[in-house]
Design an enzyme around this catalytic site. Structure first.
Site, short mmCIF file in Angstrom:
data_model
loop_
_atom_site.label_atom_id
_atom_site.label_comp_id
_atom_site.label_asym_id
_atom_site.label_seq_id
_atom_site.Cartn_x
_atom_site.Cartn_y
_atom_site.Cartn_z
N LYS A 157 10.51 -12.73 -5.59
CA LYS A 157 10.97 -14.06 -5.89
C LYS A 157 11.82 -14.13 -6.99
CE LYS A 157 7.69 -16.83 -5.25
NZ LYS A 157 6.00 -16.97 -5.14
N ARG B 55 4.72 -18.64 -11.56
CA ARG B 55 4.53 -18.31 -10.12
C ARG B 55 4.64 -16.64 -9.86
NH1 ARG B 55 8.54 -21.59 -6.27
NH2 ARG B 55 6.86 -21.27 -4.59
N GLY C 249 -2.05 -12.87 -0.50
CA GLY C 249 -3.38 -12.89 -1.23
C GLY C 249 -2.97 -12.83 -2.86
N MET D 133 -1.88 -14.78 -6.59
CA MET D 133 -2.22 -15.93 -7.18
C MET D 133 -1.21 -17.25 -6.79
SD MET D 133 -2.67 -16.88 -11.04
CE MET D 133 -1.11 -17.98 -11.35
N ARG E 15 13.98 -16.27 0.65
CA ARG E 15 13.53 -14.75 0.74
C ARG E 15 14.03 -14.61 2.39
NH1 ARG E 15 7.00 -15.75 0.51
NH2 ARG E 15 7.01 -17.20 2.40
N HIS F 28 0.26 -22.55 5.04
CA HIS F 28 -0.37 -21.09 4.65
C HIS F 28 -0.82 -20.39 5.68
CE1 HIS F 28 -3.66 -18.51 3.42
NE2 HIS F 28 -2.71 -18.15 2.35
N SER G 13 1.90 22.71 20.25
CA SER G 13 1.52 21.53 20.32
C SER G 13 0.64 21.17 19.24
CB SER G 13 1.34 21.09 21.52
OG SER G 13 1.09 19.44 21.54
N CYS H 220 0.37 16.07 20.19
CA CYS H 220 -0.37 15.44 21.18
C CYS H 220 -1.61 14.86 20.75
CB CYS H 220 -0.76 16.53 22.35
SG CYS H 220 -1.97 17.61 21.86
N TYR I 158 9.03 16.71 20.27
CA TYR I 158 8.51 15.54 20.99
C TYR I 158 7.19 15.07 20.39
CZ TYR I 158 5.21 18.88 23.22
OH TYR I 158 4.15 19.62 23.82
#
Length: 902
Positions: free
Chosen positions: A29, A98, A107, A109, A343, A459, A786, A854, A874
């Site tokens: 912010k 803020r 979550g 304030m 933002r 919200h 693997s 794997c 892989y």
């Protein structure tokens, strides 16, 4: 103005001193307020207290030395700029406080507005507003309500109930109908509520208000809901939050004032256009809280065309500057537009892909950047099913489709209740009038969210989009009775526990459970639709970005599949082979009796008879899989279960034998089984007779499987196919184990090769820590590795997944010992180090050694990036996760190339 240097560290920055790249220091912010200030946009003046100040406070419990003096300096400069003093009774400067972490965190304030108001300065504020007493007392009651709830933890519902009572007494449902006298009386009620819960009077000293609000922002970093959100989003716990102190501008001065939220594109669908909400004669929290239903942003053109046109110009400037969808908060004070925040906006998974493709088309970003802006987690969301409306389900209500998806569950009206039911395995839909940060645990637990108030910027909508949760907002025909645990609509009542279905795309709320059908993205991967055969912009965007990911990635992507149909589906999803075919799954069902016969065999003849019966069944299994994966590698793991899984439970057998003996019945078969089960019973089967140990102890078992693989490959080759089998020996801990199995396997393969040429690689799973630490030795006998990261994680940590996840993982996550379960995402420092050692030492001993993974981590986005870093060839994962792994492998390659170029 230069940043204050009254202490060793600079803890406070004026907006003009920052920029958007300082999010680590100024939070998202603060960095973006600084950026808008430097762009010359109309931003109220203010300053930012850094995350370093928060980190110091959290470490010691005290504000760092020099912070108070730096705040004094910057506050004095702000007062000089505005020509007012904080809380001056005659002409007060008021500020908002803020929070603002590096990452947007619902979550954290909530904002506290109007800091600086008190019993004396409320008259000065009225004078500033031309004698508008209603405005002044409305602002004061808002301060007490926000300050009490967010700073002093006064239950917010007490203030809400008092406001509702004031409206009832006035005979209205709209808070705008309350006059100055009503609001003055409400302030008195609010003060009593504050005093009852805090044991003190509401603070009248403006500077005390400011200091307490700043401290509360710091403390909110470790509030339960903030910790929960960080854990959900994998945000580091040590970042801390910045604090923004901003001169107040007022949207509640009358009909020529207001507040709103705007997006430069639709955050739900990605469509271009004007999207947002506006609320006249209101302050910012009224919009995001959904307390009053807003009007579409387009209505602002009719209400205040000059401000509307200026807002559009600023939105275009910001999107061009940030090269992305921007989320904007603004206030209009008596016809003057002010920018309060911007933002890069949260968006749904569908919007993420569509917007990325749009920006490429517009020449704003390239395909590498587009690939960087989407994630495998978002792609997985797009593969979830949607509602099948063929049965014409009953529509209960219609709201705003705020976050797409199809969610079905039991209606619940309380966040904690949602958590309780979800823990019991019940799908739930959280129903509220509007949500606030206290509802975060229930929102995380729920399948979907339904509110009767608010719009796309409320919200509920913003948080749901960030989490990929289905959400419908503003279904104002619902009369939600939270205390009674029900809602009514059109004469129909839905009580807690009743099933409902919510469609976050259309905004429809359906009665009962609605059936779902595959998403368009799954149909695209299945080959049922193509960009050429559909006008769906999402399919076109996914195709374009996936094509670039496939072209960019170095990691190949295989699948874990044990049957022909699974193999076929995975291939349609883009799998480039099978990285794990688990042969123990082929011995279940009606074949279990053959395995019992093998285990109970007393002589070589009996054992060979059981193996001979199993051989053609295994061969047929492999023929089908090789056919579906023709031309692609298929890694077949020799049988690796704890042996007791193929026998009845010890307790059950013991009871059966005892009962039969008591009745004088023939129990010979059960007695033989019981003896075998007792002989093979293990206290910890995970560490017992399984894998290579089983193959060495039961003669002929591995040989039968090797022969079935080789003969199936020969059959496919004779039929014109191109089988590419790879035999994987499980649970090897010493090279001698592998050498013994390999020697026997090579003899069998040579026998089959005399009839038909077949090429079969022989390698091993690295799933025992000792194997990783002696990888150089093992590589001399292995043609490929693997990693079985599930077992490597269990043995590396010393716990059994089945036993401990429900026993104590929740506590480890709560304490921060785990940021995320090590079975969900690779433990880089521990298990990951074992992987690095094995790769490096294995390839040092055998250059060009093929290495893959794997375990379930092969489909985890974060883990895929790690496997790219350490140089695996892989990853292998379940069929459904194959597209996710393909996308993340492409992202890993692009991000790696970008960091190398830097």
């Amino acid at each position: 103005m230069a940043a204050a240097e009254t202490a060793k560290h600079t803890y406070v920055y004026d907006f003009a001193e920052g920029n958007k790249d300082l999010k680590d220091l100024l939070g998202g912010k603060g960095a973006n307020l600084a950026e808008m200030t430097n762009l010359g946009l109309p931003v109220p003046p203010g300053f930012t207290i850094t995350t370093e100040a928060c980190q110091a406070y959290l470490a010691t419990g005290e504000q760092p030395a020099g912070l108070a003096e730096q705040i004094d300096t910057h506050l004095a400069a702000l007062e000089a700029t505005r020509g007012k003093r904080l809380g001056d009774p005659a002409d007060p400067l008021l500020v908002s406080v803020r929070s603002g972490a590096k990452f947007s965190m619902p979550g954290m304030m909530e904002t506290v507005l109007n800091v600086g108001l008190n019993d004396e300065s409320v008259a000065g504020l009225s004078a500033q507003a031309g004698g508008n007493d209603r405005f002044a007392w409305d602002s004061y009651r808002r301060l007490i309500q926000m300050f009490g709830k967010t700073v002093c933890e006064v239950p917010g519902e007490e203030f809400e109930h008092a406001l509702d009572e004031a409206k009832r007494a006035k005979g209205t449902g709209n808070d705008l109908d309350l006059d100055a006298d009503d609001l003055r009386a409400l302030v008195g009620t609010y003060k009593k509520i504050f005093s009852k819960h805090t044991g003190r009077e509401f603070p009248q000293d403006p500077r005390e208000q400011l200091d307490l609000a700043i401290r509360a922002v710091f403390d909110s970093w470790n509030a339960d809901r903030a910790v929960l959100y960080r854990r959900q989003e994998r945000i580091p716990a040590d970042l801390g939050t910045a604090v923004n102190v901003v001169a107040m501008v007022f949207g509640n001065l009358g009909s020529d004032s207001g507040t709103g939220v705007a997006f430069t594109r639709d955050p739900a669908t990605g469509a271009q256009g004007i999207y947002g909400d506006y609320l006249a004669n209101a302050q910012g929290e009224d919009v995001v809280a959904g307390i009053r239903n807003t009007v579409p942003l387009q209505e602002l053109e009719r209400i205040d065309k000059r401000s509307y046109d200026e807002l559009l110009r600023i939105m275009a400037t910001l999107e061009g500057h940030y090269r992305d969808l921007c989320d904007i908060e603004f206030t209009i004070e008596r016809g003057k537009l002010w920018m309060l925040q911007t933002r890069v906006g949260k968006r749904t998974a569908a919007a993420a892909f569509i917007i990325a493709a749009q920006l490429v088309d517009e020449g704003i970003i390239d395909l590498d950047e587009a690939l960087h802006r989407v994630t495998g987690a978002q792609l997985a969301q797009l593969m979830f099913p949607r509602f099948d409306l063929g049965g014409a389900p009953e529509v209960l209500a219609k709201g705003v489709g705020a976050s797409p998806g199809a969610a079905v569950g039991k209606a619940v009206f309380d966040s904690q209740r949602a958590v309780e039911l979800a823990k019991q395995g019940e799908p739930v839909i959280l129903v509220r009038r509007e949500t606030n940060p206290d509802d975060l645990p229930g929102m995380i637990a729920a399948q979907g969210i339904l509110t009767s108030r608010g719009g796309k910027t409320s919200h509920a909508a913003v948080v749901a989009r960030g989490m990929g949760k289905t959400c419908v907002c503003g279904a104002d025909s619902l009369e939600v009775d939270v205390r009674g645990g029900q809602f009514t609509v059109g004469g129909h009542t839905v009580r807690e526990g009743d099933m409902i279905s919510v469609d976050g795309t259309t905004g429809c709320v359906y009665r009962d459970k609605v059936q779902v059908q595959p998403s368009a993205v799954v149909r695209y991967f299945e080959g049922d639709v193509t960009p050429e055969t559909t006008e769906d912009p999402l399919v076109a965007a996914v195709h374009r970005i996936m094509s670039h990911a496939d072209a960019a990635r170095r990691l190949r992507v295989r699948t874990n599949a044990d049957t022909g149909p699974d193999a076929a589906r995975a291939r349609r999803f883009g799998a480039e082979g099978i990285g794990l075919c688990r042969t123990e799954h082929m011995f279940l069902g009606d074949r279990r009796e053959l395995v019992e016969r093998l285990i109970l065999a007393r002589t070589d003849e009996e054992r060979q008879a059981a193996l001979a019966a199993l051989l053609p069944l295994q061969r047929a299994d492999f023929v089908e899989i090789f056919r579906e994966m023709d031309g692609l590698p298929v890694t077949v793991r020799l049988i690796d279960p704890p042996l007791h899984e193929f026998l009845p439970p010890l307790e059950e057998l013991a009871v059966n034998v005892a009962v039969a003996q008591a009745r004088g019945e023939d129990a010979a078969k059960d007695e033989a089984l019981l003896a075998a089960v007792r002989r093979m019973h293990e206290q910890n089967p995970m560490l017992g007779l399984r894998g290579v140990r089983l193959g060495l102890v039961i003669p002929g078992l591995f040989a039968m499987q090797v022969r079935a693989i080789a003969e199936a490959a020969a059959e496919r080759a004779r039929d014109g196919g191109d089988p590419r089998p790879e035999i994987m020996v499980p649970l090897v801990g010493a090279v001698q184990e592998l050498e013994t199995v390999r020697a026997e396997a090579e003899k069998i393969i040579a026998e089959v090769r005399r009839e038909q040429s077949v090429e079969i690689l022989i390698g091993t799973m690295i799933e025992v820590p000792r194997a990783a630490l002696t990888a150089g030795q093992i590589a001399e006998a292995a043609q490929f590795f693997s990693f079985g990261t599930n077992d490597l994680t269990q043995m590396g940590w010393g716990f059994s997944r089945d036993d401990v996840e429900g026993a104590f993982f929740w506590r480890y996550l709560e304490l921060g010992i785990f940021g995320i379960s090590p079975f969900e995402s690779i433990d880089r420092e521990g298990v990951g180090r074992l992987v690095r050692i094995a790769v490096d030492e294995g390839r040092a001993a055998r250059p060009g050694l093929k290495v893959g993974v794997c375990g379930e981590h092969g489909g985890d986005p974060e883990s895929v990036h790690f496997f790219h870093e350490v140089g695996l060839d892989y990853v292998s994962c379940s069929p459904f996760r194959v597209p996710v792994a393909r996308l993340e492998a492409g992202r890993a390659a692009v991000e790696s190339a970008g960091s190398d170029s830097r």
